[in-house]
Design an enzyme around this catalytic site. Structure first.
Site, PDB file in Angstrom:
ATOM      1  CD  GLU A  64      38.808  48.167  43.873  1.00  0.00           C
ATOM      2  OE1 GLU A  64      40.025  48.311  44.176  1.00  0.00           O
ATOM      3  OE2 GLU A  64      38.141  47.568  43.267  1.00  0.00           O
ATOM      4  CD  GLU A  74      36.659  48.260  39.086  1.00  0.00           C
ATOM      5  OE1 GLU A  74      37.674  47.194  39.334  1.00  0.00           O
ATOM      6  OE2 GLU A  74      37.020  49.656  39.607  1.00  0.00           O
TER       7      GLU A  74
HETATM    8  O1  AHR Z   1      40.101  47.302  37.021  1.00  0.00           O
HETATM    9  C1  AHR Z   1      41.410  47.202  37.438  1.00  0.00           C
HETATM   10  C2  AHR Z   1      41.399  47.641  38.672  1.00  0.00           C
HETATM   11  O2  AHR Z   1      40.723  46.892  39.686  1.00  0.00           O
HETATM   12  C3  AHR Z   1      40.884  49.006  39.269  1.00  0.00           C
HETATM   13  O3  AHR Z   1      41.690  50.063  38.931  1.00  0.00           O
HETATM   14  C4  AHR Z   1      40.465  48.897  40.805  1.00  0.00           C
HETATM   15  O4  AHR Z   1      39.395  49.678  41.115  1.00  0.00           O
HETATM   16  C5  AHR Z   1      40.616  47.370  40.799  1.00  0.00           C
HETATM   17  O5  AHR Z   1      41.011  47.081  41.979  1.00  0.00           O
END
Ligand code: AHR
Length: 493
Positions: A167, A286
């Site tokens: 990110e 994610e």
């Molecule tokens: O999964 C939780 C968080 O969400 C992670 O650390 C990050 O990559 C995202 O914003």
């Protein structure tokens, strides 16, 4: 209607990946807890391992997440007693480094999964990344590979899938960068990593979510720099029902659908611009539902070791949306080759643990488990007739969300379906070119209160079998319960 010859793609097993970050109770009290009654000789909780195996997760992203962007991988190797305690600035906790690369590798072997390793491009860069590839994948006879051997791992780990940071478009990220800064760094890091091991595959960071102000511009600029050196572009997205609007919430998978379509188009635009012959695929590394724990997390005192963080307790409506999201990923399996349910244990997770008690399954465990276990093979594109409804954010939401997967090895056709409506739905599965011998199971998750959750020891929300269907050679007829997740598995002739 399902036609054997209308296929979308083979499912890459990595579509059923997950994620363990060094945060909250994911590692400590999650996968690792030496003083727990179920801990094995290496300190791994066997009750958790058993549940992870039920999910059949082929790939686990590690070690972060936001944590990654301040992490020194060297802190997690060598004698545990000599490892430094560090402040983790991402979650403002203390990391003991009791678990590091070797321990996670041992856990992954036990969990029958591969590691999707991420390199820190926040506070670190090319040097740390290429050293880590050498440490993990180079056989012997170099500084880092020999150190690995000295630390107890004779054979290389052969890690195939790697993420170039996390990110990096997000202002909250340690070492946040502009698209140009990140694109250049990612390209040069990718080149160096592949010089060490040209068999690895690399994931470059896309946007942290589709509503980032830089969304689109970020992807195009980052790909401008990295297209030739990387293999996947990442997507991240979490959903929530903050407004308590069920119809709108269950339609959120349409947002995921549009997000994937848009990012695929961006990859292809850069491909065309560069006259490239290479197709870039996607890693949705994610995805999940995340909002129940937000308020609690505001109250957590800083610098604790493994405090409860992001411990969402999932209810029945969350399981329904998760089913819709899984179907959406399958619909895009021609381009989404990797996806990681974030996360796996305790932190926005299908598996929860009690510190001094057992491990248990959240509501979202079940749709994920069923799709991961049975959604293997070739995804078929069904022709679906369904009425639609309108919500605050979506124009035409079909009441029925469904997909089929043909597993030629097992000679099975599997259909997954969500009934978004509050009415019973007639469901006819017609097939063309596929003769059905018998229905192996018709499993339904339905009939619960929408906000009902599972708790430790009480896993009430789980699928039940139904024998209420009729079968003719090329058609199954059944009814989908109001607001339900369904799986129909058929043996073919
Ligand atoms: O999964 C939780 C968080 O969400 C992670 O650390 C990050 O990559 C995202 O914003």
């Amino acid at each position: 209607m399902i036609n054997k010859y209308f296929s979308i793609s083979e499912v890459d097993p990595r579509l059923y990946g997950s994620f363990i970050e060094h945060m909250g109770r994911a590692v400590y009290e999650g996968i690792y807890q030496p003083n727990h009654p179920s801990a094995d000789e290496q300190g791994f909780r066997q009750d958790v391992l058993a549940l992870v195996k039920e999910l059949k997760v082929p790939l686990v992203r590690y070690p972060g997440g936001n944590f990654l962007s301040g992490y020194n991988w060297e802190d997690g190797i060598g004698p545990v007693a000599e490892r430094p305690k560090r402040l983790d600035l991402a979650w403002r906790t203390t990391e003991t480094n009791e678990v590091g690369l070797h321990e996670f590798y041992e856990w992954a072997k036990k969990a029958e999964t591969e590691i999707n390793m991420a390199v820190n491009l926040g506070t670190r860069g090319i040097d740390a990344a290429r050293n880590l590839v050498e440490y993990c994948n180079y056989k012997e006879g170099s500084y880092w590979s020999d150190l690995r051997k000295k630390n107890g791992l004779k054979d290389p780990l052969n890690i195939k899938t790697w993420c170039l940071g996390n990110e990096m478009d997000g202002p909250w990220q340690i070492g946040h960068k502009t698209a140009e800064e990140y694109g250049r760094l990612a390209a040069e890091t990718a080149k160096a990593m592949k010089l060490v091991d040209d068999s690895i595959e690399l994931v470059v960071c896309g946007s942290s979510h589709s509503h980032m102000p830089t969304f689109g511009d970020w992807e195009l600029e980052v790909l401008e720099h990295t297209y030739d050196y990387v293999d996947y572009l990442s997507l991240h997205q979490y959903y929530g029902n903050q407004e308590d609007d069920l119809d709108n919430y269950l339609a959120r998978s349409l947002d995921m659908d549009a997000f994937i379509t848009g990012v695929t188009a961006m990859c292809d635009a850069v491909k065309a611009k560069k006259h490239s012959k290479k197709q870039l695929n996607l890693s949705f590394d994610e995805w999940n539902i995340w909002y129940h724990s937000n308020e609690h997390d505001e109250t957590v005192k800083p610098w604790q070791v493994a405090p409860p963080l992001l411990e969402d307790h999932y209810n029945f409506e969350d399981a329904l949306l998760l089913g819709c999201l899984l179907i959406t990923l399958l619909k895009h399996s021609d381009r989404v080759k990797i996806a990681c349910l974030a996360q796996l244990v305790n932190v926005i997770a299908p598996i929860m643990t009690e510190k001094d008690g057992e491990a248990w399954r959240q509501t979202i465990f079940y749709p994920f488990m069923q799709v991961s276990n049975f959604g293997r093979g070739t995804v078929l594109k069904p022709l679906i007739e369904s009425e639609s409804y309108q919500t605050k954010d979506f124009e035409a939401v079909p009441y029925l969300e469904s997909i089929a997967v043909l597993n030629e090895e097992a000679n099975e056709l599997v259909v997954f379906a969500v009934n978004r409506s509050r009415e019973l739905m007639d469901f006819a599965i017609g097939t063309n070119g596929l003769a059905i011998k018998e229905v192996i199971e018709f499993s339904q998750l339905s009939g619960f209160k929408i906000k009902e959750v599972n708790t430790k020891g009480v896993e009430k929300i789980k699928p039940v079998q139904s024998d209420s269907y009729t079968l003719e050679e090329a058609e199954i007829n059944c009814q989908l319960q109001p607001l339900s997740w369904n799986m129909v598995r058929c043996l073919l002739k």
